[in-house]
Design an enzyme around this catalytic site. Structure first.
Site, mmCIF file in Angstrom:
data_model
loop_
_atom_site.group_PDB
_atom_site.id
_atom_site.type_symbol
_atom_site.label_atom_id
_atom_site.label_comp_id
_atom_site.label_asym_id
_atom_site.label_seq_id
_atom_site.Cartn_x
_atom_site.Cartn_y
_atom_site.Cartn_z
ATOM 1 C CB CYS A 127 29.666 19.194 41.663
ATOM 2 S SG CYS A 127 28.050 19.698 42.230
ATOM 3 C CG HIS A 257 30.460 21.307 38.171
ATOM 4 N ND1 HIS A 257 29.350 20.609 37.764
ATOM 5 C CD2 HIS A 257 30.104 21.954 39.319
ATOM 6 C CE1 HIS A 257 28.376 20.814 38.632
ATOM 7 N NE2 HIS A 257 28.807 21.628 39.582
ATOM 8 C CG ASN A 287 25.177 22.238 39.556
ATOM 9 O OD1 ASN A 287 25.522 21.097 39.252
ATOM 10 N ND2 ASN A 287 25.722 22.903 40.556
#
Ligand code: UT7
Length: 330
Positions: A127, A257, A287
């Protein structure tokens, strides 16, 4: 000389999976997912995409958009280094779910985009992948080695999802985002990059390489609470490090993020900065790992919410445990 983001582009697959869809196949419900994560639905690269082209196609479409936007901009604005895609001299892809072990996704993109003689490679930092790729691009441009770099974040987390594990299956979606980053002698560009790994917690979130498994699903293991605590503690720290030379009041947006709306809210609270400065779209995408920051950035750009001269701080965190931030002037 600074590294300026002159354009963005993003792409998500059409197929959406809602929380209610998930509650039909596992023991979960819309209310739990929304209140614990902020997610309402996610986009999934289904059979419409051949399995060996999922990351490639998503990234290619995001790159096409970013490059077209950059070319359009070059016609009307004075962009110092970029005229068209033939000026791209480096491609960096942040991904931890490439279709192939090799060649790098960046090399496949280079071929498909018809970009000759560019350097191309992937960075695997989950990520935090886009932050790592953008930091690398900034370093090459600042050193005067390259002038126009295509920076990409793409992930197809659905290929790792174990649909019987409600603890992880509800969280992730697929997508790609890209940015054209160019050498500039204007006021705009990256001001500071910070990249860290904790040096512990590598087992808090991992997925083994696909060749460890005979079936295609490599699966994922996550200590959700540990990752959550790490993100809430380290993200404000790294943002403070990135913005130390400026006044926080001057930051227009913190583009984090998109892992969990509660993480974003907790970071906002710890930094004592209002939630209005933390744009979020996790409700629609879940996500998307390395793609979440460039997708959010592209959304802000398309909605006209970014103006020349705006100060933006990007921040990523995730498996590693890695984390980083980039402060830039748009
Ligand atoms: O990009 C970085 C990647 N990862 C992350 O950022 C993840 C960070 N962690 C998180 O976002 C949160 O820890 C989660 C969203 C993963 C979990 O939220 P939580 O508030 O920490 O919930 P929990 O794991 O403590 O679980 C609470 C309860 C448990 O039931 P019991 O033991 O209290 O009866 C779970 O079994 O919720 C249950 N549960 C669910 N219930 C319905 C866990 N997942 C689900 C689900 N639907 N999908």
């Amino acid at each position: 000389m600074t590294a300026e983001i002159i354009s963005t582009g993003a792409f998500v697959p059409e197929k959406t999976v809602t929380n209610d869809d998930l509650s039909g196949i596992m023991d979960t419900n819309d209310e739990w997912i929304r209140t614990r994560t902020g997610i309402g639905e996610r986009h999934i690269a289904d059979e419409e995409f051949p399995n060996d082209e999922k990351a490639f196609v998503l990234a290619l479409k995001a790159c096409e958009r970013a490059l077209n936007n950059a070319s359009e901009k070059a016609k009307t604005e004075k962009t110092a280094s970029f005229k068209d895609r033939s000026d791209i001299d480096m491609i960096i892809v942040g991904t931890s779910t490439p279709d192939f072990s090799f060649p790098a996704t960046a090399c496949r993109l280079q071929e498909a985009l018809g970009i000759e003689n560019a350097a191309a490679f992937d960075i695997s930092l989950a990520c935090t992948g886009f932050i790592a790729a953008l930091s690398t691009a900034d370093a090459y441009i600042r050193a005067g080695v390259y002038k126009n770099i295509l920076v990409v974040g793409v992930d197809v987390l659905s290929r790792l999802i174990d649909w019987s594990d409600r603890g992880t299956a509800v969280l992730f979606g697929d997508g790609a985002g890209a940015a054209v980053v160019s050498a500039s002698d204007s006021e705009s560009g990256v001001i500071k990059t910070v990249l860290h790994s904790a040096g512990s917690g590598a087992k808090a979130l991992y997925s083994k390489s696909m060749y460890f498994n005979e079936d295609e699903k490599a699966g994922m293991s996550m200590d959700g609470k540990k990752v959550y605590d790490f993100a809430v503690r380290k993200t404000p720290e790294v943002i403070r490090e990135a913005v130390e030379s400026i006044n926080c009041d001057d930051v227009k947006y913190y583009v984090l993020h998109q892992a969990n709306i509660r993480i974003i809210e907790a970071v906002s609270k710890r930094l004592k900065e209002p939630m209005e400065k933390f744009p979020h779209n996790i409700g629609r995408y879940g996500n998307t790992s390395a793609a979440s920051i460039p997708i959010m950035l592209d959304e802000l750009e398309r909605e006209g919410r970014l103006k020349k001269g705006d100060l933006i701080c990007l921040a990523g965190f995730g498996a590693g445990l890695a984390y980083g931030a980039v402060l830039l002037k748009f």
